[in-house]
Design an enzyme around this catalytic site. Structure first.
Site, PDB file in Angstrom:
ATOM      1  NE  ARG A 195      -2.749   0.934  11.676  1.00  0.00           N
ATOM      2  CZ  ARG A 195      -2.691   1.061  10.350  1.00  0.00           C
ATOM      3  NH1 ARG A 195      -1.592   0.752   9.705  1.00  0.00           N
ATOM      4  NH2 ARG A 195      -3.730   1.492   9.692  1.00  0.00           N
TER       5      ARG A 195
ATOM      6  NE  ARG B 147      -2.646   1.070   3.703  1.00  0.00           N
ATOM      7  CZ  ARG B 147      -3.623   1.036   4.592  1.00  0.00           C
ATOM      8  NH1 ARG B 147      -4.889   1.012   4.199  1.00  0.00           N
ATOM      9  NH2 ARG B 147      -3.360   1.009   5.873  1.00  0.00           N
TER      10      ARG B 147
ATOM     11  NE  ARG C 210      -1.859   4.630   7.064  1.00  0.00           N
ATOM     12  CZ  ARG C 210      -3.085   4.359   7.495  1.00  0.00           C
ATOM     13  NH1 ARG C 210      -4.108   4.500   6.683  1.00  0.00           N
ATOM     14  NH2 ARG C 210      -3.288   3.950   8.723  1.00  0.00           N
TER      15      ARG C 210
HETATM   16  P1  AMP Z   1      -6.755   4.556   9.943  1.00  0.00           P
HETATM   17  O1  AMP Z   1      -6.318   5.415   8.809  1.00  0.00           O
HETATM   18  O2  AMP Z   1      -8.232   4.504  10.103  1.00  0.00           O
HETATM   19  O3  AMP Z   1      -6.143   3.157   9.868  1.00  0.00           O
HETATM   20  O4  AMP Z   1      -6.195   5.220  11.300  1.00  0.00           O
HETATM   21  C1  AMP Z   1      -4.802   5.397  11.507  1.00  0.00           C
HETATM   22  C2  AMP Z   1      -4.503   5.584  12.979  1.00  0.00           C
HETATM   23  O5  AMP Z   1      -5.192   6.748  13.468  1.00  0.00           O
HETATM   24  C3  AMP Z   1      -4.961   4.454  13.878  1.00  0.00           C
HETATM   25  O6  AMP Z   1      -4.033   3.380  13.939  1.00  0.00           O
HETATM   26  C4  AMP Z   1      -5.091   5.184  15.217  1.00  0.00           C
HETATM   27  O7  AMP Z   1      -3.811   5.409  15.786  1.00  0.00           O
HETATM   28  C5  AMP Z   1      -5.646   6.539  14.800  1.00  0.00           C
HETATM   29  N1  AMP Z   1      -7.132   6.522  14.792  1.00  0.00           N
HETATM   30  C6  AMP Z   1      -7.950   6.636  13.703  1.00  0.00           C
HETATM   31  N2  AMP Z   1      -9.252   6.574  14.068  1.00  0.00           N
HETATM   32  C7  AMP Z   1      -9.260   6.396  15.420  1.00  0.00           C
HETATM   33  C8  AMP Z   1     -10.278   6.228  16.377  1.00  0.00           C
HETATM   34  N3  AMP Z   1     -11.587   6.204  16.032  1.00  0.00           N
HETATM   35  N4  AMP Z   1      -9.923   6.075  17.679  1.00  0.00           N
HETATM   36  C9  AMP Z   1      -8.634   6.087  18.052  1.00  0.00           C
HETATM   37  N5  AMP Z   1      -7.613   6.222  17.194  1.00  0.00           N
HETATM   38  C10 AMP Z   1      -7.896   6.379  15.877  1.00  0.00           C
END
Ligand code: AMP
Length: 225
Positions: free
Chosen positions: A179, A135, A168
């Protein structure tokens, strides 16, 4: 371009890397009147502009940990309060991610445009781990590419802006495994919560090309006249 007979207020649940971003882009192409809200993208924007929340968040993100509920809830609630109208159709990706966040959101939207559909994207996690290494993203727009399924026209370059793509910081195998762990720990209670509200659907498949037609059909059958 389809439009809705009743508003679509959708939360996409799915492990990181399960293709929520890809499903979102495909839905936006089909339904332009949907507001897409990605908590990860909003956080990455905060980090890019070095806000207080951005500085606090970058450490958590780099370690694959969730941002504490109070901070993320405030960010998203403010955003929704500014952007949503009583008739909005919207799509949430990445928030709520914990049962606390789910309950808080449910309370705050109870009298307004509350969620009416939660779709869990059920993708084999071995497939996901393999996919995540391929990715690449365009940070400015959040556009996502996959070197196998959805490569950029020019290698490592965004199709729209011509700017370079990047990895990322949290897409390394080690951080990514963390994660996945936190996703799996939170998923059960969150699914139970939405199942009890009668709005949970699960769609299985190991590629976005398998999942999207099923998702689109469900939406056509239930939200489009
Ligand atoms: P994502 O792009 O959705 O995979 O989010 C990337 C990172 O942002 C995650 O691994 C968390 O560290 C943080 N993050 C995103 N959304 C949330 C959420 N709803 N609650 C807590 N941390 C979040």
């Amino acid at each position: 371009m389809s439009s809705f007979a009743r508003p679509l207020r959708l939360l996409l649940l799915g492990a990181p890397g399960s293709g929520k971003g890809t499903q979102t882009s495909k839905l936006l192409k089909k339904y332009s009147d949907v507001l897409a809200i990605s908590s990860g993208d909003l956080l990455r924007q905060e980090i890019a502009r070095k806000s207080t929340l951005g500085q606090l968040s970058s450490k958590y993100i780099a370690e694959g940990k969730l941002i504490p509920d109070e901070h993320i809830t405030k960010l998203i609630s403010n955003y929704l309060a500014a952007e949503l109208t009583p008739t909005s159709s919207y799509l949430l990706d990445g928030f709520p991610r914990t049962i606390n966040q789910g309950r808080t959101l449910h309370e705050s939207l109870k009298q307004g445009p509350n969620l009416n559909l939660v779709v869990e994207l059920d993708v084999d996690q071995n497939v996901i781990l393999d996919r995540i290494e391929k990715r690449w993203v365009h940070t400015g727009s959040g556009r996502v590419y996959n070197l196998d399924y959805n490569p950029p026209k020019v290698p490592f370059t965004d199709d729209v802006t011509g700017e370079p793509l990047s990895k990322r910081v949290d897409d390394t195998r080690e951080v990514f495994s963390k994660r996945l762990e936190s996703y799996n720990a939170e998923l059960g209670p969150l699914k139970d919560f939405y199942n009890d509200l009668g709005i949970l659907e699960t769609i299985s498949g190991d590629s976005s090309d398998i999942i999207f037609p099923k998702l689109a059909k469900f939406i056509e059958d239930n939200y489009v006249s």
